[in-house]
Enzyme design. Structure first.
Site, PDB file in Angstrom:
ATOM      1  N   ASP A  48       0.828  -1.200   0.000  1.00  0.00           N
ATOM      2  CA  ASP A  48       0.000   0.000   0.000  1.00  0.00           C
ATOM      3  C   ASP A  48       0.869   1.258   0.000  1.00  0.00           C
ATOM      4  O   ASP A  48       1.954   1.277   0.586  1.00  0.00           O
ATOM      5  CB  ASP A  48      -0.891  -0.022   1.244  1.00  0.00           C
ATOM      6  CG  ASP A  48      -1.826   1.148   1.321  1.00  0.00           C
ATOM      7  OD1 ASP A  48      -2.655   1.306   0.417  1.00  0.00           O
ATOM      8  OD2 ASP A  48      -1.723   1.928   2.290  1.00  0.00           O
ATOM      9  N   GLU A  89       1.690   0.036  -4.741  1.00  0.00           N
ATOM     10  CA  GLU A  89       0.738   1.036  -5.223  1.00  0.00           C
ATOM     11  C   GLU A  89       1.424   2.396  -5.247  1.00  0.00           C
ATOM     12  O   GLU A  89       1.735   2.967  -4.199  1.00  0.00           O
ATOM     13  CB  GLU A  89      -0.475   1.090  -4.284  1.00  0.00           C
ATOM     14  CG  GLU A  89      -1.453   2.189  -4.637  1.00  0.00           C
ATOM     15  CD  GLU A  89      -2.295   2.628  -3.454  1.00  0.00           C
ATOM     16  OE1 GLU A  89      -3.471   2.965  -3.666  1.00  0.00           O
ATOM     17  OE2 GLU A  89      -1.782   2.650  -2.311  1.00  0.00           O
TER      18      GLU A  89
END
Length: 621
Positions: free
Chosen positions: A336, A365
């Site tokens: 993330d 990400e």
């Protein structure tokens, strides 16, 4: 509220004083014999735990060093575990004056079950939010002893009860769809209270506010349920992708209730949010203050930003990452908010994971809008001062190119040229096939809504996703035409999968519960995903693309065993496509089979392409 929460985190605990010394927690909670790296650092916590003089008396386990920090309730023990060590209970013995504290800590034998198999271009990943996918055990929907005891499916911001038991029951559905890997948004404990976001009180059902990295949230079933899910997925031939968060934790994380040291977090004189601007990270002309704001500013006030340049923080996170792979047996990591992390730390963490699990795939990400910035966060061929070792990344830039191709009209440099242009820059990556491709996710408008609820465009986008290079991922419900914009909030794109709860009026997990249009979409995805799964040319075959002309775009996937041609007409009118231009790839082929319709083509001289259609042709001699 934001200011008071921030100031609270700045307060170091009072000295332990004359209280009884004890140990209430050791992380990692256990370790294993036979790891490639013999060293591990234990975080030991308890009243006065940092004031103890520690010894370890266990064959093959050596206490190399005891580290103390500002807070006397913490000790960090550096252990070395010899290859000859046996599984068993290690006693950590701490002494202070007349007090002796003994804490048991386990060394386990490594499970020989498959783990860290990685995901590759041969896979098709299915992304789901576990709270919104399926509820298999209503008994764990809510707990009175958690900070958020709410459960209400009528409230889009509360928890809805989806869990790992429900997801395990749907493994046959995913297998039938042609999926080969399952990716859940984080399952780690989020024992957070409701937080005020945009004027509404919201639950941490998304999973990105960790409060204890060694526990799976009991509303999802706890650690045992995750171990069971991974085993069942592997038995079904499916891999498991874990969603990892290193950048931040929830503001009620147990460590933040008794902060080891001020530098555990990125601290500011007053609350400072990240700018969310990625340009200062790669900009050679950027100011240091802009760069610091991007990296060290907090993502939101209730997700405190971890200082990964602190060696104790780094060791804690890396040990946990390895523990998660070994304990649960997952196959890949999605990271993330990758670009907000300290990048030297990320390289160290990636290297530690890959040293233990060489096949593990890691993809982060980094939501940027250009190829150069995206390449910065993976192994690349650009002369950046910092070189990332991350094997893959999420290919948002290609997603934007595909959406532009479907939403923009035919023009000299727009429309499908945007898709073509992204792929034309693949030379920046060491291996673009390791990038994870997508059409939407839990933070974006749903794909079908983005393209105007147009089933023809939907099929074209899915065709590109499943036939171009990279590792395709599908957001849950896309296969049954779930849609919506993030209006007024992202809850609109995170609705429950119909049929995931026993009292649902519709069950989209079954053909009988889907409309004719939904079955058409589901069958389309299944047919193409199954073809992709069974034909290596779409995994490892080379990609050759041709400049688009008048909204017509052609590319080939090919290897020594076969050639697949993908021809797209992105215009709103039928078109004839003469194929002489593609002789470089088509010479010797005289006929073809339409993969999607089963139709046989006896002549390839000119292809007739309906409006808004992509055809997939298996070329034959």
């Amino acid at each position: 509220m934001k200011k008071s929460c921030f100031l609270l985190l700045l307060l170091l605990p009072l000295l332990a004083g004359a209280q009884t010394v004890s140990i209430d927690r050791v992380n990692p909670t256990n370790w294993w014999v036979g790891m490639k790296n013999p060293n591990v650092q234990l975080l030991v916590h308890g009243p006065g735990a940092g004031t103890l003089a520690y010894t370890v008396n266990y064959p093959g386990v050596k206490l190399v060093k005891t580290n103390t920090v500002a807070n006397p309730n913490y000790a960090f023990l550096d252990l070395s575990i010899a290859a000859t060590a046996k599984p068993g209970k290690v006693q950590l013995i701490g002494k202070k004056g007349g007090q002796t504290v003994t804490q048991s800590w386990e060394l386990r034998a490594r499970d020989k079950a498959p783990k860290a198999q990685g995901v590759t271009a041969a896979d098709f990943i299915y992304l789901a939010m576990p709270d919104r996918f399926a509820n298999g055990d209503p008994s764990n929907d809510k707990f009175a002893d958690l900070r958020d005891p709410n459960h209400d499916r009528a409230n889009p911001f509360f928890r809805h009860g989806g869990d790992l038991a429900g997801a395990a029951q749907r493994l046959p559905y995913l297998k039938d769809l042609g999926v080969t890997a399952v990716w859940f948004t984080p399952l780690i404990e989020n024992n957070q209270p409701l937080t005020n976001e945009g004027g509404t009180m919201r639950a941490s059902y998304h999973g990105y506010g960790f409060t204890d990295q060694y526990n799976i949230d009991k509303r999802f079933g706890g650690n045992a349920a995750y171990v069971d899910f991974v085993k069942k997925a592997h038995a079904a031939g499916l891999k498991v992708v874990q969603d990892a968060v290193y950048n931040h934790v929830g503001n009620t994380h147990w460590i933040l209730q008794d902060l080891p040291m001020k530098s555990w977090l990125h601290q500011w004189p007053t609350y400072t949010n990240t700018s969310y601007r990625y340009q200062p990270i790669t900009d050679p002309h950027a100011s240091e203050s802009d760069r610091k704001n991007t990296l060290d500013g907090w993502f939101v006030p209730f997700l405190p930003d971890l200082n990964q340049s602190n060696p104790y923080v780094a060791n804690y996170l890396i040990a946990n990452a390895i523990w998660q792979v070994e304990y649960f047996g997952v196959d890949a990591y999605r990271i993330d908010t990758y670009m907000y992390n300290d990048q030297p730390f990320m390289n160290r963490c990636n290297a530690a994971l890959l040293a233990e699990y060489p096949r593990l795939h890691i993809f982060g990400e980094s939501m940027v809008n250009n190829v150069v910035d995206q390449a910065h966060y993976t192994r690349n061929n650009i002369n950046f001062p910092f070189k990332s070792n991350q094997p893959g990344t999420i290919d948002f830039v290609l997603e934007y190119g595909m959406l532009d191709a479907l939403k923009q009209g035919v023009s000299y440099d727009g429309g499908v040229h945007k898709f073509y242009q992204v792929l034309a820059q693949d030379a920046v990556y060491q291996d673009p096939t390791k990038l994870v491709t997508l059409l939407d996710n839990h933070d974006q408008h749903r794909f079908l809504s983005e393209i105007g609820d147009d089933l023809d465009k939907y099929k074209m986008g899915l065709t590109w996703l499943l036939t171009t290079r990279g590792i395709p991922s599908l957001y849950y419900g896309t296969e049954v035409l779930m849609k919506n914009f993030k209006d007024p909030t992202d809850a609109e794109v995170r609705r429950d999968f119909p049929g995931g709860w026993p009292d649902d009026k519709e069950n989209k997990f079954t053909a009988a519960g889907r409309s004719a249009r939904e079955n058409e979409a589901f069958d389309f995805v299944r047919k193409l995903a199954t073809y992709r799964r069974d034909h290596k040319v779409l995994h490892t075959g080379k990609l050759m693309q041709y400049l688009p002309e008048n909204g017509l775009y052609v590319y080939f996937r090919y290897d020594a065993a076969g050639t697949v041609m993908v021809a797209s007409n992105t215009s709103d009118k039928p078109a004839a496509l003469p194929t002489a231009r593609f002789s470089e790839r088509m010479t010797g082929f005289t006929k073809a089979r339409n993969v999607l319709t089963g139709e046989s083509l006896s002549s390839l001289a000119t292809l007739q392409l309906p409006a808004k259609t992509a055809v997939v042709l298996e070329l034959q001699r």
